[in-house]
Design a protein around this motif. Sequence first.
Motif, PDB file in Angstrom:
ATOM      1  N   GLN A 100       0.810  -1.216   0.000  1.00 51.93           N
ATOM      2  CA  GLN A 100       0.000   0.000   0.000  1.00 51.93           C
ATOM      3  C   GLN A 100       0.849   1.274   0.000  1.00 51.93           C
ATOM      4  O   GLN A 100       0.306   2.378   0.032  1.00 51.93           O
ATOM      5  CB  GLN A 100      -0.921   0.006   1.227  1.00 51.93           C
ATOM      6  CG  GLN A 100      -1.955  -1.116   1.218  1.00 51.93           C
ATOM      7  CD  GLN A 100      -2.737  -1.194   2.514  1.00 51.93           C
ATOM      8  OE1 GLN A 100      -3.312  -0.206   2.968  1.00 51.93           O
ATOM      9  NE2 GLN A 100      -2.746  -2.359   3.135  1.00 51.93           N
ATOM     10  N   GLY A 101       2.189   1.146  -0.029  1.00 53.96           N
ATOM     11  CA  GLY A 101       3.062   2.305  -0.107  1.00 53.96           C
ATOM     12  C   GLY A 101       3.654   2.761   1.205  1.00 53.96           C
ATOM     13  O   GLY A 101       4.442   3.714   1.235  1.00 53.96           O
ATOM     14  N   SER A 102       3.318   2.110   2.325  1.00 53.91           N
ATOM     15  CA  SER A 102       3.841   2.504   3.641  1.00 53.91           C
ATOM     16  C   SER A 102       5.087   1.679   3.963  1.00 53.91           C
ATOM     17  O   SER A 102       5.072   0.803   4.839  1.00 53.91           O
ATOM     18  CB  SER A 102       2.766   2.313   4.721  1.00 53.91           C
ATOM     19  OG  SER A 102       1.610   3.052   4.428  1.00 53.91           O
ATOM     20  N   ARG A 103       6.182   1.951   3.249  1.00 52.13           N
ATOM     21  CA  ARG A 103       7.392   1.138   3.396  1.00 52.13           C
ATOM     22  C   ARG A 103       8.018   1.290   4.781  1.00 52.13           C
ATOM     23  O   ARG A 103       8.444   0.299   5.386  1.00 52.13           O
ATOM     24  CB  ARG A 103       8.401   1.506   2.313  1.00 52.13           C
ATOM     25  CG  ARG A 103       7.963   1.110   0.913  1.00 52.13           C
ATOM     26  CD  ARG A 103       9.081   1.300  -0.089  1.00 52.13           C
ATOM     27  NE  ARG A 103       8.674   0.894  -1.426  1.00 52.13           N
ATOM     28  CZ  ARG A 103       9.478   0.875  -2.478  1.00 52.13           C
ATOM     29  NH1 ARG A 103      10.746   1.262  -2.340  1.00 52.13           N
ATOM     30  NH2 ARG A 103       9.024   0.481  -3.662  1.00 52.13           N
ATOM     31  N   ALA A 155       8.533  -7.624  -4.398  1.00 51.09           N
ATOM     32  CA  ALA A 155       7.223  -8.235  -4.632  1.00 51.09           C
ATOM     33  C   ALA A 155       6.132  -7.173  -4.742  1.00 51.09           C
ATOM     34  O   ALA A 155       5.214  -7.289  -5.562  1.00 51.09           O
ATOM     35  CB  ALA A 155       6.895  -9.209  -3.503  1.00 51.09           C
ATOM     36  N   SER A 156       6.211  -6.125  -3.915  1.00 51.63           N
ATOM     37  CA  SER A 156       5.187  -5.079  -3.946  1.00 51.63           C
ATOM     38  C   SER A 156       5.245  -4.279  -5.243  1.00 51.63           C
ATOM     39  O   SER A 156       4.208  -3.863  -5.773  1.00 51.63           O
ATOM     40  CB  SER A 156       5.334  -4.137  -2.746  1.00 51.63           C
ATOM     41  OG  SER A 156       6.497  -3.347  -2.849  1.00 51.63           O
ATOM     42  N   GLU A 157       6.454  -4.036  -5.746  1.00 48.65           N
ATOM     43  CA  GLU A 157       6.584  -3.321  -7.016  1.00 48.65           C
ATOM     44  C   GLU A 157       5.957  -4.116  -8.153  1.00 48.65           C
ATOM     45  O   GLU A 157       5.287  -3.558  -9.028  1.00 48.65           O
ATOM     46  CB  GLU A 157       8.056  -3.023  -7.303  1.00 48.65           C
ATOM     47  CG  GLU A 157       8.645  -1.976  -6.362  1.00 48.65           C
ATOM     48  CD  GLU A 157      10.134  -1.765  -6.578  1.00 48.65           C
ATOM     49  OE1 GLU A 157      10.740  -2.568  -7.340  1.00 48.65           O
ATOM     50  OE2 GLU A 157      10.697  -0.821  -5.997  1.00 48.65           O
ATOM     51  N   MET A 158       6.190  -5.415  -8.131  1.00 50.60           N
ATOM     52  CA  MET A 158       5.550  -6.263  -9.130  1.00 50.60           C
ATOM     53  C   MET A 158       4.035  -6.272  -8.938  1.00 50.60           C
ATOM     54  O   MET A 158       3.268  -6.182  -9.903  1.00 50.60           O
ATOM     55  CB  MET A 158       6.094  -7.690  -9.030  1.00 50.60           C
ATOM     56  CG  MET A 158       5.372  -8.705  -9.917  1.00 50.60           C
ATOM     57  SD  MET A 158       5.445  -8.313 -11.681  1.00 50.60           S
ATOM     58  CE  MET A 158       7.181  -8.629 -11.983  1.00 50.60           C
ATOM     59  N   ALA A 159       3.595  -6.335  -7.665  1.00 61.63           N
ATOM     60  CA  ALA A 159       2.160  -6.374  -7.380  1.00 61.63           C
ATOM     61  C   ALA A 159       1.471  -5.100  -7.845  1.00 61.63           C
ATOM     62  O   ALA A 159       0.385  -5.136  -8.434  1.00 61.63           O
ATOM     63  CB  ALA A 159       1.931  -6.578  -5.887  1.00 61.63           C
ATOM     64  N   ASN A 160       2.095  -3.951  -7.591  1.00 62.67           N
ATOM     65  CA  ASN A 160       1.483  -2.673  -7.953  1.00 62.67           C
ATOM     66  C   ASN A 160       1.475  -2.431  -9.458  1.00 62.67           C
ATOM     67  O   ASN A 160       0.738  -1.583  -9.954  1.00 62.67           O
ATOM     68  CB  ASN A 160       2.209  -1.523  -7.246  1.00 62.67           C
ATOM     69  CG  ASN A 160       1.947  -1.523  -5.752  1.00 62.67           C
ATOM     70  OD1 ASN A 160       0.878  -1.921  -5.302  1.00 62.67           O
ATOM     71  ND2 ASN A 160       2.923  -1.099  -4.970  1.00 62.67           N
ATOM     72  N   SER A 161       2.308  -3.181 -10.186  1.00 61.94           N
ATOM     73  CA  SER A 161       2.314  -3.049 -11.641  1.00 61.94           C
ATOM     74  C   SER A 161       1.179  -3.843 -12.278  1.00 61.94           C
ATOM     75  O   SER A 161       0.883  -3.691 -13.458  1.00 61.94           O
ATOM     76  CB  SER A 161       3.656  -3.522 -12.220  1.00 61.94           C
ATOM     77  OG  SER A 161       3.800  -4.934 -12.080  1.00 61.94           O
ATOM     78  N   ILE A 162       0.549  -4.706 -11.469  1.00 64.16           N
ATOM     79  CA  ILE A 162      -0.557  -5.523 -11.961  1.00 64.16           C
ATOM     80  C   ILE A 162      -1.879  -4.865 -11.553  1.00 64.16           C
ATOM     81  O   ILE A 162      -2.215  -4.815 -10.376  1.00 64.16           O
ATOM     82  CB  ILE A 162      -0.482  -6.956 -11.390  1.00 64.16           C
ATOM     83  CG1 ILE A 162       0.858  -7.602 -11.730  1.00 64.16           C
ATOM     84  CG2 ILE A 162      -1.630  -7.787 -11.928  1.00 64.16           C
ATOM     85  CD1 ILE A 162       1.135  -7.740 -13.202  1.00 64.16           C
ATOM     86  N   LYS A 163      -2.598  -4.346 -12.513  1.00 62.14           N
ATOM     87  CA  LYS A 163      -3.848  -3.648 -12.219  1.00 62.14           C
ATOM     88  C   LYS A 163      -5.046  -4.597 -12.150  1.00 62.14           C
ATOM     89  O   LYS A 163      -6.058  -4.277 -11.540  1.00 62.14           O
ATOM     90  CB  LYS A 163      -4.108  -2.578 -13.285  1.00 62.14           C
ATOM     91  CG  LYS A 163      -3.008  -1.542 -13.396  1.00 62.14           C
ATOM     92  CD  LYS A 163      -2.752  -0.838 -12.063  1.00 62.14           C
ATOM     93  CE  LYS A 163      -1.644   0.194 -12.176  1.00 62.14           C
ATOM     94  NZ  LYS A 163      -1.334   0.822 -10.867  1.00 62.14           N
TER      95      LYS A 163
END
Length: 546
Positions: free
Chosen positions: A278-281, A307-315
Amino acid sequence: MVTIGGGTLPESGDSGTDEKIYPGTITNSIKRECSHLLLNVFVEMTEGFIASAGVEKDRAEQYQGKVTTYVIIACIVAAVGGSIFGYDIGISGGVTSMDAFLEKFFPTVYEKKRQTRENNYCKFNDQGIAAFTSSLYLSGLVATLFASSVTRNYGRRISIICGGISFLVGAVLNAAAVNFAMLLSGRIMFGVGIGFGNQAIPLYLSEMAPTHLRGGLNMMFQLATTLGIFSANMINYGTSKFDQWGWRLSLGLAAAPALLMTVGGIFLPETPNSLIEQGSREKGRKVLERIRGTQHVDAEFEDMIDASEMANSIKHPFRNIFEKRNRPQLVMAICMPMFQILTGINSILFYAPVLFQSMGFKGNASLYASALTGAVLTLSTLVSIATVDKLGRRVLLIAGGIQMIVCQVTVGIVLGLKFGDDQELSKGYSIAVVVVICLFVAAFGWSWGPLGWTVPSEIFPLETRSAGQSITVAVNLFFTFIIAQSFLSLLCGLKFGLFLFFAGWIIVMTVFVYILLPETKGVPIEEMVLMWHRHWFWKKIISESP
C-alpha cells in the motif's frame, strides 16, 4: 562446486567441497565465477523469466529473526476466526437433529423421523434442511470475491474485522429466529463472515510467520476450526437437554468467538507485506522488525519491496492469474480446496448427529459420537502442526490420503453388508463404524484439513496473492455448498455407496499430490516462484509463457 537447478558446475580452484546454494536459484556469485559465454546467456535468460513471475533474487539464506511473542499472539488472535467457521460446521448438524428445532422449522422431517418404518438412509432427506446448512456457503462464495479487493487495497485486518461483524449479526438473527426466512438470513450473514474471514486469515498468517515455521503457524487457522467444531458438538450435547430453546442457545453462542475476532482484528497489526504493497514502506519495515525481533531484516524487506513493485504493476490480478506463468498456482488454488471437500469430511462433520441417528444411534448417543469425532479432529491437527515443517507437506498429504481411502472403503463395506434400509446396526458394528470414522477424521485432521488451506495460501506471488486466496475460498465454498445441499439426497440414493464414492475421489487426489505438487517446506513465501521453475512438469508449462 556450485549448484544450479540440482546439477553442479565446477568453479576455478574448486577444492572438492560444495557451496550449498538454494536449489534452482541464480546468484551473483555464479555470474562472477562463470566465464563461459553460453552459461552467462543462460543465467540472464533465466533471471529474466524469474523477474517476470515474482521476486528476482534469492535472499533466503540472508533472512534473520526469531519467533517473537508478538507474532505468536498476532497469529493466535487472527486464527480465532477459524473457530467461527468450525463452530458453524459443528452446530449445523447438531441443531438439525434436535426435535424442537425440527418441529418448528421442518415439521415434515420431524414426522418422518418419528416413523420407525421409514428408510434409515432417507429419514432426513429434505432440501429445506440442506438449504439451512448450505446457504451460508453460497453467500460466502459471493462474499469472498468482494473480499479480495478489500484485502488487497485496504489490508488484511479490515477483511478480518468485516468478517467478525458479519458473524455477530448472523448469530443474533439465528438465535432470535421466529420463521425460516429469519433463520436463513442469519445463515447468509454467517456466509458473508466466512467469505471475508477465510479469504484474509490464511493470508495474514502466512505473511506474519517466519519462513521456517510458516506451516505450523498457518495451521493455527485449522486448529481453531477444529476447536470450533469440538466446542459446537459439546454445546449441542449440553443444549439438547433444553427442549424448546436449546437450539437458540447453540446458534446464538457463535457471537462469542465473533466478538473476539472483531475486537482482535481492531488491535492486530497489519502485515508488513500489505503495508509495503500500500506504499507505507517505513511503517512496514518497523512492523517487520517488531515481529522478527531484530533490526537486521534487510534481505526480507528487499524481497517484500520487489514483490510489492511487481504487485502494484498488476492492475487486474484476476486477469493476470490466468496467464501461463501463474498456471501452477491457479491449478493448486482450484484443486486443493476441491479435493479437500471431496474427501467427504464435511458430510460427516455437518451431518454427524444425523448420520449416526440414521445408523441407529439414539438422540444423545449420536451427539456424543459426533463430539468424539470433533475431539479427534482437534488432536490430530496438533500432530500436523508439530510435523508439517519437519516432514513437509507432501508426506502428510499422501499418507493421510491412504489412511482415508482405507477408512471410507471399510465403512462402505460394513454398511453394505450389515446395515439395511430398515434395520439398525448391532452394537458391535456400531462401535466399529464410529472407530473407523474417527480414524478417517484423524487422517484428515493431520493432512488435508490444514494443508488444504496452508498450501494455496503460501504459493502465490504478492501481485496475485489476494486474488488466488479468493479463488481458493470460492472453490472451497462452492464444493462445500454442493456437498452440503446434496448429501442427504445422495445418502438416500447411493446408501453405503456414498462412502465408496468419496473413496474414489481420495484416490484421485492422492495421485495428484504425488505427481504435481512440489514440496513447499522451507521455501520463503516471496521466492515460491522458483519452486515451480524446478518442478519436472510445471517448468515445461512456465517456460512456454511469453
